[in-house]
Enzyme design. Structure first.
Site: not given
Ligand code: PGA
Length: 243
Positions: A7, A9, A93, A163, A169, A206, A227-228
């Protein structure tokens, strides 16, 4: 099949996105047992798809409109997403729920629109820190599920993603056993209510290459939503290797 969803974003425009995906593609391959799916910002997707010209990479959108078409400024319909060649759409989300006030009624409509287009829906659920601390995570999640799914839902197109909002994050995750237990309870809820066995449930929040091995080895975890860490090609590939 195990799934790893990137993702991105609101990061990476045309060239940056293309470069990232080219490096990813050099290092990892999709096969019958595991698949990665990329969710770029939708305006970059067509360009990246065109330039990459690869049938073995799967794309999805980070959202779709609850409407079919018409005067809905800024919105993109499920049909448009399908037409540019996306196979997946992410819905529910927590950032959409909180920043854009998407409630279950809106999400119910979005699920309908995406299902009409036969898109595969990655539907996110997850509790707030408040609920987690009160030991009420699963109650919160069950409500999120039963608010949008019913006997008419085509579960063949649904993938769930757990999640915890407080893990997104933040570099904090629940304990491995807690993740496994929530996944088990989500699967059990869908089985008990709708007679659907073993619905896929991904974990997100995370995930990094330093913890993905432990998380993906859990019995009830069918993959990850990243995500990140999905923004860095080498890191994403390392995570894929642990799947
Ligand atoms: P993250 O985000 O891996 O940066 O924690 C996950 C997400 O929002 O799908």
């Amino acid at each position: 099949m195990k799934l790893l969803v990137a993702n991105w974003k609101m990061n990476k425009s045309y060239n940056d996105g293309l470069k990232t995906l080219q490096s990813v593609r050099k290092k990892i391959k999709n096969n019958k047992k595991k698949r990665y799916i990329i969710l770029p910002p939708i305006q970059s997707t067509l360009y990246i798809k065109d330039k990459l010209d690869a049938k073995d990479v799967f794309f999805g959108s980070q959202d779709c409109s609850q409407y079919n078409n018409g005067a809905f400024t800024g919105d993109i319909s499920a049909e448009m997403i399908k037409k540019i060649g996306c196979k997946y759409v992410l819905l529910g989300h927590s950032e959409r729920r909180s920043l854009y006030f998407e409630d279950s009624k809106v999400l119910f409509e979005k699920i309908k629109r995406a299902s009409e287009q036969k898109l595969k829906i990655i539907f996110c659920v997850g509790e707030r820190l408040y609920d987690y601390k009160k030991n009420k995570s699963i109650q919160f999640i069950i409500k999120q599920l039963l608010d949008v799914f019913n006997e008419k839902t085509n579960f063949g197109n649904i993938i769930l993603a757990y999640e915890p909002i407080w893990a997104i994050g933040t570099s904090i995750t629940p304990k491995a056993q807690e993740i496994d237990s929530i996944h088990f309870k989500i699967k059990k809820t869908i089985k008990d209510k709708f007679n659907i066995l073993n619905i896929p449930v991904l974990y997100g929040g995370s995930v990094k290459s330093s913890n993905s091995d432990e998380i993906f080895s859990l019995k009830h975890v069918d993959g990850g939503l990243i995500g990140g860490a999905s923004l860095i090609a080498s890191e994403f590939c390392k995570i894929y290797d642990t799947l």
